[in-house]
Structures are given as C-alpha cells and as structure tokens.
Design an enzyme around this catalytic site. Structure first.
Site, PDB file in Angstrom:
ATOM      1  N   CYS A   1       0.810  -1.218   0.000  1.00 36.88           N
ATOM      2  CA  CYS A   1       0.000   0.000   0.000  1.00 36.88           C
ATOM      3  C   CYS A   1       0.841   1.264   0.000  1.00 36.88           C
ATOM      4  CB  CYS A   1      -0.917   0.010   1.225  1.00 36.88           C
ATOM      5  SG  CYS A   1      -0.014  -0.018   2.804  1.00 36.88           S
TER       6      CYS A   1
ATOM      7  N   ARG B   1     -10.044   0.256   5.575  1.00 37.29           N
ATOM      8  CA  ARG B   1      -9.335  -0.400   4.484  1.00 37.29           C
ATOM      9  C   ARG B   1     -10.333  -0.708   3.370  1.00 37.29           C
ATOM     10  NH1 ARG B   1      -5.832   1.411   6.941  1.00 37.29           N
ATOM     11  NH2 ARG B   1      -3.866   0.489   7.657  1.00 37.29           N
TER      12      ARG B   1
ATOM     13  N   ARG C   1      -9.804   1.636  11.709  1.00 36.48           N
ATOM     14  CA  ARG C   1      -8.857   1.171  10.687  1.00 36.48           C
ATOM     15  C   ARG C   1      -9.641   0.958   9.395  1.00 36.48           C
ATOM     16  NH1 ARG C   1      -3.922  -0.972  11.629  1.00 36.48           N
ATOM     17  NH2 ARG C   1      -2.861  -2.028   9.921  1.00 36.48           N
TER      18      ARG C   1
END
Length: 426
Positions: A141, A234, A232
């Site tokens: 990433c 994603r 988090r």
C-alpha cells in the site's frame, strides 16, 4: 417465539435469515424445489445441503478448520492475516509469497505449510503453481497511502503506478489472475487507494480487473471498529470470474464493536503472566512499555506546538472504554498514536500481545498467536497487517458465491469432458 418448520433444511435456511427465493437463487434451484425440500416432500441434494450447512457453521462460528472447501493462494502474505481469515471459512492455502524474512519467520511459526513460503512475487514461476480457486492479496500500500505519498513527494520520487519498485506490483497480481483465471479474488489496500492521484490509480485498477481481465468486481471501504477496538479503514476489492450476483452492500456489519478494555492486559491476576510482556505474579505490564519522562515530555511539547499552529498532530491517549486510532507500522518508534493511560505514572505503549489482540490474531479460547520476533519487528508486522475479523466477515460473505461459481465451473468442466469424449469417438 419463532417457530421453525420440521425439516433440517428449513431450520438452517430460516436461522440464516434467507428467504426461499434467496436460497433458491444461491443454490441454483427453483423456488418450487426449495419448498419441496422444506416440507420434506423430497430430499435435498446432499452437496447443496452440505454447502448450506457449511455457510451456516461459518457464520455461527462453528466451522471446523480441518474441513477444506476450496483452495487459495496467499500473496504479499505478511504474517498471514488473510490466510487466517480464509482458513476460518474452510479454505486450504496451497501457495504463499512473502518477501520479508522477518514476516516469513512469524508466518511459518503460526501456520502448518505443506508448501514452501516463496519470496518475491516477481520471481514466481507462474507455469509451475498449484491449482487454486481463490487468490487473496494485500498488495503493498505504500505507493497509495497518504503517508507513503507524502514521503515520496518530499524526496522528489514518483509514486503509484509510476513507482518502478512497488507501484507495478499490482500488475504482477493482475498477470497471475490473467494466467490462472481463479474463480474469485480478494484484494486489500488502504482507503486512500480510491482517491490517490485524483482517483486515476483506482480507475486503472478497476479497468484492469473488469475490462481487461473480465471479472465481476465490487468494492467497499470497511472500518475495523465494528469488530475490534480500532479505527482502521481499508478497502476490500472482490472479483468473481462469473456473474454470481455478489454485492458488498448485502454485508451487514455489527452496530457496536468492542472497547479497548477487551484487549488490554488485566494486571489483576486473572491473566497468566507472559514474559517479556507481563510479569509475575499478577500479570502486570512490564515497565519497559511505560514511556520515559523524556519521551513523554517530547510528545506533549510536540502536540502543543502543533495545536498552537491549528494542526491536529499529536499523541492519542486512551483508556479501557475507548476505541483506538489506527495501529501503524511506525508504532515501534514512540507509540504515539495509541498510548494507554496509567494512574499515577506516564502512559504506556501497547505490548505486542495486545497488538495481536487488537488486530484479531488472538481470540479468547484459541491458541495464542506466536510472536517469534523482537518487539520492533512485531509492531511493524501487526501495523502492516489486516484486521483478521474484518476479513473473516468479508470471506464469510463471499463463501456462498464461491460455492456457486465452483458449481458452475464443475458443470462447465463436465460439459467440456463430454465434448472431448464425443470428438474422440468421432
């Protein structure tokens, strides 16, 4: 009180919340056939009943990991977060690729591998890979993350697909998909992938998967806070070779997630001491995780300096009833994004064991995740990993459609074999 029909098939279908029409579409049968199975007028096909039982057991947490339903490969494997999740839904890992030696050490300490853990994906011989059904990859990433882009900009270096070292690794995944045509894939990356380079990076990825490779693709950004006490976000990109009707919008997330107290060391004797993280006799967190006066003063001054400028930079201080910021790979430096309050003394970092819990690698009643590396390496590894319960939820949502595309592939294979026999006879 809810009452169920007498047949096992009806009980499972109703417990899972499927309508007759939904289960008919999922299993490739008419609604009339499903009604006959439910009423006991005819017996359900055993392979389809087994599929439904497996989906039910996975969603209720009763699935046996010894029962393999499909084969998958684990690319950019890290410490095996994607593998752990896909094994929980009945997948068997048949190939692994991870270039980092420290990650490979942790990976091999936690998973039984009847195959070697391969290194750099660019060195993999695509013609000599085992057969598999699903490809999973948390491709790097850095070229797409906000932090990675900022760093490369400051150094005058290119990023995204212009990055010669990492930006093109997505295309190695695409090449593997093109060569082997897996039935499905799951790709994971940072949320910023969607907006990188004004959205152009993501457009190239989606065009590659949909138009060039011909897959039916959907994606969704998910915040891990629904499953673990951590913000988090994603992105998860799912593709199927056939149009099986998969949609991310049907994935329901828990409304309320756990708090930090659920992953913190108890320090009251109820948790067995684990050196070097906690000490006897009561499991008190080791003093080395408490910030020194010098570091704590530095972090406070740093935060005050940025507050005066109107910036939001600074440390994050949390207690048992909170949800933490995102655990990052830089956590080993000062732990500033997630500091735990301590009465009467400076705050402390999370221990690597608490990081394993925060990322969902450790769960109550299961064997503890083995951490065979230094604290510095452990913080990097957990900070770079996926939140396992999120991937478990995504995998469980994919499972009925994996079964569906495998059934379709099996029928196609049988037809092709029939034509081969006819041609041979002619």
């Amino acid at each position: 009180m809810k009452t169920f029909k007498n047949t096992e098939f009806a009980h499972i279908r109703e417990t899972m919340g499927y309508s007759v029409r939904e289960v008919a579409e999922l299993l490739g049968k008419s609604e009339r056939t499903i009604y006959r199975w439910e009423k006991g007028e005819s017996l359900p096909e055993q392979n389809l009943l087994r599929e439904l039982k497996t989906i039910y057991n996975v969603r209720s947490g009763q699935h046996s990991e010894n029962e393999a339903n499909f084969r998958f490969i684990d690319l950019f494997a890290g410490i095996g977060g994607l593998r752990k999740a896909f094994e929980s839904i009945g997948g068997k890992c048949v190939f692994t690729s991870e270039w980092d030696l420290a990650c490979r050490k942790t990976y091999q300490a936690n998973y039984e591998c009847d195959h070697p853990v391969n290194g750099d994906i660019r060195d993999v011989d695509l013609d000599n890979m085992p057969q598999y059904d699903v490809l999973v990859a948390g491709f790097p990433c850095q070229p797409f993350s906000i932090a990675g882009v900022s760093k490369k900009n400051s150094l005058g270096r290119p990023h995204g697909f212009h990055d010669a070292t990492q930006g093109t690794l997505f295309f190695d995944v695409a090449q593997m998909i093109e060569r082997h045509r897996p039935k499905a894939f799951l790709l994971e990356n940072v949320k910023n992938l969607v907006s990188h380079d004004k959205g152009n990076t993501f457009k190239v990825i989606m065009r590659t998967l949909q138009e060039e490779l011909g897959y039916y693709v959907d994606f969704r950004v998910i915040d891990a806070k629904h499953f673990v006490p951590q913000h988090r976000e994603r992105i998860f990109i799912v593709g199927f070779r056939d149009d099986v009707g998969f949609e991310f919008k049907d994935l329901k997330l828990p409304q309320f997630g756990p708090k930090l107290g659920s992953i913190l060391h108890q320090e009251n004797g109820t948790e067995a001491p684990e050196a070097p993280y906690t000490e006897a006799p009561n499991g008190k967190v080791a003093d080395k995780y408490t910030l020194s006066d010098r570091l704590w003063e530095y972090l406070q001054n740093y935060a005050e300096k940025h507050r005066a400028k109107g910036n939001g930079f600074g440390f994050g201080l949390f207690g048992p009833d909170d949800i933490a910021r995102t655990l990052s790979a830089r956590y080993y430096k000062d732990g500033s994004e997630i500091l735990i309050r301590q009465e009467g003394k400076n705050p402390r970092r999370l221990t690597p064991r608490e990081c394993a819990r925060l990322m969902g690698f450790d769960k109550p009643g299961q064997r503890s995740f083995v951490i065979p590396v230094s604290d510095t390496q452990a913080y990097k590894q957990f900070g770079n990993s996926v939140a396992v319960p999120v991937v478990e939820a995504v995998g469980a949502h994919m499972l009925p459609y994996i079964f569906k595309v495998m059934r379709s592939a099996k029928d196609t294979d049988q037809v092709e074999m029939l034509f081969e026999k006819v041609e041979a006879y002619a």
